[in-house]
Scaffold this active site. Structure first.
Site: not given
Ligand code: OAD
Length: 252
Positions: A106, A124, A132, A155, A193-194, A218, A220
């Site tokens: 991500q 992502h 552009c 453009c 990752t959360s 992780n 947490e």
């Protein structure tokens, strides 16, 4: 830094050593030890007063393109100073060892590719690439007039980072490939990752639905934790090298 040795379950080592297909989903946590701020941790410095989820949106860009462009310029500068850490490098070794391996990230910082990972799905996008905003095509170079955002040489539309903003669709081919990799994986890792942003957050569930062993790395608890078969609580830059070393000792 907590120096208690990370305990890697022998059963997981055995599973990983014989796994035919492995998939890994990474989030901002794997780049934290490279000095790249995670998405929901405190925004340091100039941007402390903004909620990143109000900056990374088409509406924010529409409303204040200069602010959004400058925010990404700041993040790009941060990323350019960052180096891949032992967690990124451990995944390069895992890709070398596992017969079939897919890394789904991500993160937009490009650190997995810089570490040497090859089969990387950037769900992502990538902050280093510029497109552009009208044509949605990559723009490699443009005239610096001092105007921010700069304009597309083709453009004249505003340029923007090639990242997925909130409310935007993910690149369809990337998402499809990630879903297929999750379904085929015998072992699926959710790292740093959360697990709150969809559709990426559904990939661990998809993997388990198709019989995968799920491992979470992780600092947490996350929504993935209750479903994980193994929870390795610690920094990715420590846990991943320990796991890879235990599974494929250098002399093997
Ligand atoms: P978050 O900032 O939401 O979560 C970072 C996760 O990493 C948290 O669960 C932390 O506990 C964990 N973490 C922090 N340091 C760690 C370390 N050293 N080792 C292991 N884990 C660590 O970041 P993401 O989950 O990546 O999307 O956020 C997902 C998406 O939300 C981002 O890609 C971005 C954001 O909106 C878009 O911009 C579209």
């Amino acid at each position: 830094m907590d120096t208690t040795p990370i305990r890697i379950p022998a059963e997981l080592v055995a599973k990983l050593r014989q796994a035919e297909s492995v998939a890994v989903l990474t989030g901002a946590g794997i780049s934290a030890e490279s000095g790249v701020p995670t998405f929901r941790d405190a925004q340091t410095g100039l941007w402390a007063r903004y909620n990143p989820e109000e900056l990374a949106t088409p509406e924010a860009f529409q409303r204040n393109p200069r602010l959004v462009w400058e925010w990404y310029e700041w993040r790009r500068q941060l990323v350019s100073q960052a180096e891949p850490n032992p967690g990124h490098l451990a995944l390069v070794e895992m890709e070398r060892r596992a017969p079939r391996f897919t890394l789904i990230t991500q993160n937009v910082d490009g650190l997995h590719r810089r570490a040497g990972s090859r089969r990387v799905i950037e769900l992502h996008g990538n902050i280093v690439r510029t497109i552009c905003s009208r044509e949605r095509l990559v723009v490699e170079q443009w005239e610096e007039t001092g105007e921010k955002p700069p304009r597309c040489p083709r453009c004249g539309g505003f340029l923007r980072p090639d990242v997925v903003w909130f409310g935007e669709m993910l690149p369809a081919h990337a998402l499809q490939a990630a879903i297929e990799a999750a379904r085929e994986a015998q072992i699926f890792f959710s790292v740093g990752t959360s697990a709150v942003v969809q559709p990426a957050a559904s990939l661990p569930f998809e993997a388990v639905r198709h019989g995968a062993t799920l491992v979470e790395i992780n600092l947490e608890e996350t929504p993935v934790t209750p479903m994980a078969h193994y929870v390795l609580r610690g920094p990715a830059g420590v846990v991943l090298p320990a796991l890879v070393e235990a599974t494929w000792p250098p002399d093997v």
